[in-house]
Design an enzyme around this catalytic site. Structure first.
Site, PDB file in Angstrom:
ATOM      1  N   ASP A 159       0.811  -1.220   0.000  1.00 35.68           N
ATOM      2  CA  ASP A 159       0.000   0.000   0.000  1.00 35.68           C
ATOM      3  C   ASP A 159       0.846   1.273   0.000  1.00 35.68           C
ATOM      4  OD1 ASP A 159      -2.961   1.136   0.732  1.00 35.68           O
ATOM      5  OD2 ASP A 159      -1.422   2.274   1.772  1.00 35.68           O
ATOM      6  N   ILE A 187      -4.970   2.463  -0.474  1.00 39.52           N
ATOM      7  CA  ILE A 187      -5.059   1.792  -1.773  1.00 39.52           C
ATOM      8  C   ILE A 187      -5.343   0.307  -1.619  1.00 39.52           C
ATOM      9  CG2 ILE A 187      -3.852   1.355  -3.939  1.00 39.52           C
ATOM     10  CD1 ILE A 187      -4.686   4.254  -3.426  1.00 39.52           C
ATOM     11  N   ASP A 188      -4.822  -0.320  -0.561  1.00 40.38           N
ATOM     12  CA  ASP A 188      -5.118  -1.736  -0.340  1.00 40.38           C
ATOM     13  C   ASP A 188      -6.607  -1.985  -0.161  1.00 40.38           C
ATOM     14  OD1 ASP A 188      -2.618  -2.790  -0.626  1.00 40.38           O
ATOM     15  OD2 ASP A 188      -2.259  -3.152   1.501  1.00 40.38           O
ATOM     16  N   PHE A 189      -7.358  -0.947   0.236  1.00 36.15           N
ATOM     17  CA  PHE A 189      -8.779  -1.159   0.495  1.00 36.15           C
ATOM     18  C   PHE A 189      -9.692  -0.335  -0.409  1.00 36.15           C
ATOM     19  CE2 PHE A 189      -6.580  -2.520   4.325  1.00 36.15           C
ATOM     20  CZ  PHE A 189      -7.092  -3.797   4.429  1.00 36.15           C
ATOM     21  N   PRO A 192      -9.542  -3.166  -3.895  1.00 40.03           N
ATOM     22  CA  PRO A 192     -10.476  -4.290  -3.919  1.00 40.03           C
ATOM     23  C   PRO A 192     -11.868  -3.906  -4.410  1.00 40.03           C
ATOM     24  CG  PRO A 192      -9.201  -4.338  -1.901  1.00 40.03           C
ATOM     25  CD  PRO A 192      -8.901  -3.029  -2.573  1.00 40.03           C
TER      26      PRO A 192
END
Length: 415
Positions: A159, A187-189, A192
């Site tokens: 991230d 960005i990791d979430f 998705p």
């Protein structure tokens, strides 16, 4: 003589579950999920909450989030939250027997999800061309850091690296200061969510064409998309956006203000809200001041205006200001310094944005609900991430497979 770990294939592929008993919008959709980390697994978990039968194919030794703390009852909480609602089987895709089981699962699947580094799927002989030949209706969904082509296509990321390379660090920090690292995994979430959208769009297109396709999504594409406003600012003005603290480059006022007991956030997107703010602050002369009678002038003269507003907000508590501002129709809200305040907020509770799930060792664990509320086909929340290989016998029986594959190291197949 059969090789070690070989299996016997018996009868045609069957789908006895296929969303049986599920009423979510994706009931009947089967997803094979080989992803690791956050970007892919949470997308798979969201699909499971929406009713899909998601089968997590995990490598021997477990995916990376099983070793990520904090722990509860000896189990990794990040893994519990990112892989909930899925059935689980361990397959070594470097072993011909493990790969053969995956291919059998693919024959009856709707979606295959992967976030390996570029080239891994080819080495494992499970790339798009191979799987599409087995199942032409398959949606082959690939998530990556920087896309499938170009200089960074082979680059692994997390991230904060994505945020740094995507320009987010340059936009974060106090006004006039250097850019700094955001304090939140963003960005990791968000990627998705765009991954789920790509899968749903491909499934929708299949309704008309009857054919699957390769659906791709990356963290880079997500960052570019959510940076739409700052991109427009840059391309229109030619000026590089800089950190402005909690403030906005194009609306003034739009930022956090310190009240007598803490911060509140106020924005005036229209002239009527600006005039209402001036009346509420008991500064009617500001509304008529020709220096500040349009947003363009307030942006230009923010250094003159903001000290006046900051001084005014110090007079009363945040709660008192919020009551008065809301009554006047001025957009405002409290600044939640503590995440506990957020999750205890009555609005969060009233909208069912938290879900309690049970686990045999961890007990009750609270997780977030899906960000979509559907009236006729609501989400259904399954159990937390289960033990590795828990559903092997059930899944092999569904496939008509007798025997169990050997579990050996699979160190390469990582995102």
């Amino acid at each position: 003589m059969a090789a070690a770990g070989a299996v016997a294939m018996l009868g045609p592929v069957r789908r006895p579950r296929g969303g049986e008993g599920m009423t979510g919008p994706l009931a009947g959709i089967r997803v094979i999920d080989v992803t690791e980390g956050a970007q892919g697994p949470w997308a798979g978990a969201l699909l499971a909450d929406l009713g899909a039968d998601v089968i997590k194919v995990e490598k021997p030794g477990g995916e990376m989030m099983r070793r990520s703390g904090p722990l509860k009852g000896g189990h990794a909480l990040p893994n519990a939250g990112l892989n909930h609602g899925k059935r689980n089987i361990v397959l070594d895709l470097k072993d011909p027997a493990g790969r053969e089981i995956l291919l059998r699962l693919i024959r009856d699947a709707d979606v295959f999800m992967e976030n390996w580094r570029r080239g891994v799927s080819g080495r494992l002989q499970v790339d798009y061309d191979v799987l599409a030949a087995i199942n032409p209706r398959l949606i082959y969904a690939s998530a990556s850091g920087f896309g499938q082509t170009g200089k960074y296509a082979h680059k692994a990321t997390v991230d904060y690296i994505s945020q740094a390379m995507g320009g987010y660090f340059s936009l974060t920090g106090p006004e006039g200061g250097p850019g700094e690292r955001p304090r939140f995994i963003a960005i990791d979430f968000t990627s998705p969510l765009t991954f789920v959208q790509a899968i749903l769009l491909a499934l929708l297109a299949r309704e008309d064409s009857g054919r699957g396709q390769w659906a791709r999504c990356s963290q880079l594409e997500t960052m570019i998309a959510v940076g739409t406003v700052r991109a427009a600012e840059y391309f229109a003005s030619g000026e590089t956006p800089r950190p402005r603290g909690s403030g906005s480059a194009h609306v003034v006022p739009s930022q956090a203000f310190l009240a007598a007991d803490g911060y509140i956030l106020v924005e005036c997107p229209r002239e009527e809200t600006w005039r209402a703010l001036c009346e509420t602050l008991e500064l009617p002369e500001l509304a008529a001041d020709p220096r500040f009678d349009s947003n363009a002038k307030r942006v230009e003269r923010r250094e003159e205006l903001l000290p006046i507003l900051k001084q005014a907000f110090l007079r009363y508590s945040g709660e008192r200001w919020l009551e008065r501002l809301e009554a006047a129709g001025v957009p405002c809200g409290p600044v939640r310094w503590d995440i506990e305040d957020l999750y205890d907020d009555p609005q969060v509770v009233a909208n069912g944005l938290l879900v309690d799930r049970e686990h045999p060792e961890m007990g009750r664990v609270r997780t977030n609900a899906v960000p979509w509320l559907l009236g006729r086909t609501p989400a259904e929340y399954g159990e937390l991430a289960v033990a590795m290989d828990r559903d092997r016998d059930e899944l092999l029986a569904e496939l008509g497979v007798r025997g169990r594959t050997a579990a050996t190291a699979d160190g390469d197949a990582r995102p």
